[in-house]
Design an enzyme around this catalytic site. Structure first.
Site, short mmCIF file in Angstrom:
data_model
loop_
_atom_site.label_atom_id
_atom_site.label_comp_id
_atom_site.label_asym_id
_atom_site.label_seq_id
_atom_site.Cartn_x
_atom_site.Cartn_y
_atom_site.Cartn_z
N HIS A 157 1.00 -0.85 0.05
CA HIS A 157 0.06 0.02 -0.11
C HIS A 157 0.91 1.49 0.17
O HIS A 157 1.69 1.04 0.45
CB HIS A 157 -1.22 -0.11 1.52
CG HIS A 157 -2.24 -1.06 1.48
ND1 HIS A 157 -2.65 -1.40 2.06
CD2 HIS A 157 -2.24 -1.92 0.64
CE1 HIS A 157 -3.59 -2.43 2.00
NE2 HIS A 157 -3.45 -2.74 0.98
N MET A 171 -2.36 -2.07 9.17
CA MET A 171 -3.26 -1.89 9.35
C MET A 171 -4.16 -3.18 8.31
O MET A 171 -4.54 -2.40 7.06
CB MET A 171 -3.03 -0.58 9.43
CG MET A 171 -4.73 -0.07 10.12
SD MET A 171 -4.73 1.89 10.29
CE MET A 171 -4.46 2.22 9.07
N ASP A 225 -6.25 -6.79 4.73
CA ASP A 225 -6.53 -6.66 3.02
C ASP A 225 -5.27 -7.75 3.14
O ASP A 225 -4.61 -8.15 3.87
CB ASP A 225 -5.61 -5.51 2.80
CG ASP A 225 -5.55 -5.97 1.09
OD1 ASP A 225 -6.34 -6.13 0.12
OD2 ASP A 225 -5.03 -5.20 0.13
#
Length: 350
Positions: free
Chosen positions: A195, A289, A292
């Protein structure tokens, strides 16, 4: 009794930015901006005075730049730091250095329409500050030894594994660097979803390429044939999937909707590997966090793939790996420093 409010110190040489960041953070009932500092020297005194839970730190400041201050802080008094950075090539390079030094995460610093842009980014800023307050800092110490590549020559891939998938979020840029720079150059193709903002993806891949024996590239073409000894990093705004076409593996980019609020999504990548490669694949989910990747890793394991998740002790944020373990997607739980050897042994073990 009122719930605890995380104490935040805002460090930025711009009065306007200090004011905007304070207003954004103070709008949340769980956060309290306890101090503002215009430079690192003022910040040092206010850290002693207010003992904040989190610091937001500008990259470029007078008297001492943000990176040097961060290095000093991590050496003398490690605490969670969120970098506030411009989305430029220079900003990306400096921010990646900050993550390497010990910052937990970063938020973009808009250069136009500041008030409007900060309001738009408020949710991300608040979310990351709260997350940072709960993060484990000081994980750069995990890599206290130079890379030791177990296999430095070409060996026969007895396992038959065709692809390795690595997924990460918060803390992942350094976790991935530590793993990849310890791998030999004759590995099966590795696909990576981290990410990351689109502006940071290219510089991130370039930094990895400089320190790794493997060739690392940010994927920019819609479809790329996967090759041995290469690492393919998903761009910051598109999903990366693995597809099998007549016995040949490709990575393919997709503009489909975000999954678990993310694009690129680890779930999308892992699920595609499960469907196209199945038992001839390996999946590892790293620090981050949220959740996913948990669903996709379970699909990989159910398809016969070898799967693992990073343990709590070595994770900056033990969110994604924890959910993957709870859902049964991870066959093994590994300390971050064990992942490279785990992959090498899986590929080249007798």
């Amino acid at each position: 009794m009122s719930p605890y409010r995380y104490k935040v110190l805002v460090v930025d040489d711009s009065l306007l930015y200090r004011t905007l960041i304070r207003e954004c953070l103070d709008s949340d009932s769980e956060l309290e901006v306890v101090g503002l500092a215009a430079d690192p020297y003022e910040a040092r005194e206010k850290i002693k005075k207010f003992n904040p839970d989190v610091i937001t730190l500008d990259v470029e400041m007078p008297k001492m730049d943000g990176i040097q201050f961060l290095k000093n802080l991590m050496r003398l008094r490690p605490m969670p730091v969120i970098m506030v950075s411009t989305l430029t090539q220079h900003g990306a390079d400096v921010t990646l250095t900050a993550l390497e030094v010990g910052a937990v995460d970063y938020v973009p610093k808009p250069s136009l329409n500041l008030a409007t842009a900060m309001i738009r980014e408020r949710e991300e800023l608040i979310s990351k500050v709260k997350m940072a307050a709960q993060a484990s800092v000081g994980h750069t110490n995990l890599w206290n030894k130079p890379p030791n590549v177990t296999i430095d020559r070409q060996h026969f891939n007895r396992s038959g594994y065709q692809v390795i998938g690595l997924g990460a979020s918060t803390g992942g840029t350094e976790a991935l660097r530590g793993i990849l720079e310890r791998l030999p150059k004759h590995m099966p193709p590795i696909v990576v979803t981290q990410h990351i903002k689109a502006a940071f993806c290219g510089p991130f891949a370039e930094r990895l390429d400089r320190v790794c024996r493997l060739q690392v590239e940010a994927v920019t073409s819609d479809t790329v044939l996967l090759a041995q000894g290469r690492v393919y990093v998903a761009p910051g705004d598109r999903h990366l999937t693995a597809v099998n076409r007549q016995g040949h593996l490709y990575c393919q980019l997709s503009d489909s909707a975000p999954v678990e609020r993310h694009r690129p999504s680890v779930d999308v990548m892992f699920s595609s590997i499960a469907g196209s490669v199945g038992r001839q694949s390996i999946g590892v989910i790293l620090t981050g966090m949220g959740r996913d990747g948990a669903t996709g890793l379970l699909k990989m394991r159910q398809a016969g793939a070898l799967t693992a998740a990073q343990d709590q002790a070595s994770s900056v944020i033990w969110g994604m790996p924890r959910v993957a373990i709870e859902r049964g997607g991870a066959a093994k739980t590994l300390c971050l420093t064990e992942v490279a050897n785990f992959l090498v042994e899986a590929i080249y073990g007798d």
